[in-house]
Design a protein around this motif. Structure first.
Motif, mmCIF file in Angstrom:
data_model
loop_
_atom_site.group_PDB
_atom_site.id
_atom_site.type_symbol
_atom_site.label_atom_id
_atom_site.label_comp_id
_atom_site.label_asym_id
_atom_site.label_seq_id
_atom_site.Cartn_x
_atom_site.Cartn_y
_atom_site.Cartn_z
ATOM 1 N N GLN A 136 26.080 27.625 13.062
ATOM 2 C CA GLN A 136 27.130 28.676 12.730
ATOM 3 C C GLN A 136 27.509 28.676 11.252
ATOM 4 O OE1 GLN A 136 27.941 31.259 14.700
ATOM 5 N NE2 GLN A 136 29.710 31.964 13.382
ATOM 6 N N GLN A 174 27.093 31.765 8.356
ATOM 7 C CA GLN A 174 28.043 32.340 7.668
ATOM 8 C C GLN A 174 27.898 32.154 6.126
ATOM 9 O OE1 GLN A 174 30.499 33.996 9.200
ATOM 10 N NE2 GLN A 174 29.995 33.793 11.117
ATOM 11 N N LYS A 192 28.220 36.948 13.263
ATOM 12 C CA LYS A 192 28.257 36.644 14.698
ATOM 13 C C LYS A 192 26.842 36.506 15.152
ATOM 14 C CE LYS A 192 32.648 39.046 15.843
ATOM 15 N NZ LYS A 192 33.307 40.295 16.642
ATOM 16 N N CYS A 193 26.840 35.198 15.790
ATOM 17 C CA CYS A 193 25.522 34.851 16.810
ATOM 18 C C CYS A 193 25.366 35.934 17.803
ATOM 19 C CB CYS A 193 25.639 33.609 16.885
ATOM 20 S SG CYS A 193 25.218 32.483 15.647
#
Length: 391
Positions: free
Chosen positions: A312, A316, A389-390
């Motif tokens: 994550q 980002q 967003k994943c």
């Protein structure tokens, strides 16, 4: 003719005794101590008529005697600008140059290509998708046919042993050939044949984009829960991945699954200074000051190529990354600080390997320019941070 003493010349008019000075327009001939005072007939026996300028000169002489000390005309100094005025002019010039640099930084700002959009084409792995490996290792390579084999042998030997000890551990090594002109791609593909394309993959870029661009391409194609950046020269001992992994664990709990652990050579700084020339040492200190002053204050060594990121955190930071050359590490950490991603700095073993592509003066000059533009472009809004967003 007797010359009056300096004390008499410089004595103020008010201190003179009464009658010491007489009106030049009164008396016969205007001499001291003789003649009755009275009006002087024009052209009479008292002498020829005085020119009006003579009276003005006499008045000026009297005012000089009664006022400030007098300097001869030859000794008079030319007028100088006052200090506040000069300081104000310099401040105005500095402000103008700063505004000009800000305008140039804003106008010349470019966005990075959308790697995530390219990864979505076909069945290529995508950083937005859930992880299917424990670890991804991204190795940017440019003309590394001689140094790459040593690094790959060390890394794959360690990863294979770790997998045998823990069968649940899965990994992949992604070699990004950054437009090399030698046999880098061929050397890397030999490892694909030896270990299989599921463990070793090669991505070749047609044109050289720089280390930052190559790393970004590999990160967006990774499948690991954690992603390690490692240089192709093998300067950092690969087994030190356990140290950066420990640094990552010490940051738990991770906010929104984001954390970064950076390998650091700061503890080796004194030894490296002893081996460097004074010029390179000066450049190093200058670069460190600019990094601290403009971008990153908490990390002492931003340029070590051994960094471990959670998936994550990689999404980002690399989604907002713009710099493609040597200073991309600084922007990466600057973005992480702006997003409040926790960062650990861990000491690692490092050995300088010959064959560096970094040109001491010009590369550092380019990095200095990039550092200034990083700060100004985010400050002026030319670059903005966007949350990803994943899937």
């Amino acid at each position: 003719m007797a010359v009056p003493s300096p004390s008499r010349m410089w004595r103020p008019l008010a201190a003179r005794p009464p009658g010491s000075l007489r009106e030049r327009t009164g008396g016969s001939g205007g001499h001291r101590g003789g003649g009755a005072a009275g009006p002087r007939p024009p052209g009479g026996a008292g002498g020829s008529q005085r020119h009006p300028a003579s009276g003005a000169a006499a008045s000026a002489s009297l005012s000089r005697r009664a006022g400030a000390p007098w300097l001869p005309r030859a000794m008079a100094l030319p007028p100088l600008p006052s200090l506040p005025a000069a300081a104000l002019a310099l401040a105005a010039l500095a402000a103008f140059l700063l505004v000009l640099i800000c305008v140039i930084a804003h106008v010349t700002a470019k966005t990075m290509p959308h790697e995530d959009a390219e990864c979505r084409r076909g069945s290529a792995p995508n950083l937005h998708d859930p992880a299917t490996r424990e670890l991804s290792v991204v190795v940017p390579s440019y003309n590394e046919e001689n140094r790459l084999p040593l690094m790959m042998d060390e890394a794959l030997d360690y990863l294979e042993k770790r997998q045998k000890q823990d069968p649940s551990f899965t990994y992949e090594v992604i070699v990004v050939n950054d437009g090399s002109k030698d046999q880098t791609a061929k050397v890397a593909k030999e490892y694909c044949k030896k270990y299989g394309s599921d463990k070793v993959r090669v991505i070749s870029l047609e044109k050289n984009r720089g280390k930052g661009g190559a790393v970004r391409t590999g990160v967006f194609s990774s499948r690991g829960k954690t992603i390690l950046m490692a240089d192709a020269d093998g300067a950092t001992k690969f087994a030190d991945i356990e140290k950066v992994e420990e640094g990552l664990k010490n940051l738990q709990p991770w906010p929104e699954g984001m954390a970064i652990s950076c390998g650091s050579r700061a503890h080796l700084e004194k030894d490296s200074i002893a081996k460097r020339s004074y010029f390179r040492t000066l450049l190093m200190y200058g670069f460190h000051f600019l990094v601290w002053f403009l971008c990153v204050k908490e990390i002492r060594d931003t340029q070590c190529g051994f960094k471990l990121l959670t998936r994550q955190a990689a999404l980002q930071t690399f989604s907002n990354l713009h710099i493609e050359r040597w200073a991309f590490d600084v922007e990466l950490l600057y973005i992480a600080q702006r997003l409040k991603i926790p960062i650990a700095e861990v000491a690692v073993n490092w050995t300088e390997i010959e064959g560096s592509k970094l040109v001491p003066f010009w590369s550092w000059l380019q990095m200095g320019r990039d550092l200034l533009f990083i700060r100004l472009r985010y400050m002026t809004g030319a670059w903005k941070l966007e949350a990803k967003k994943c899937n």
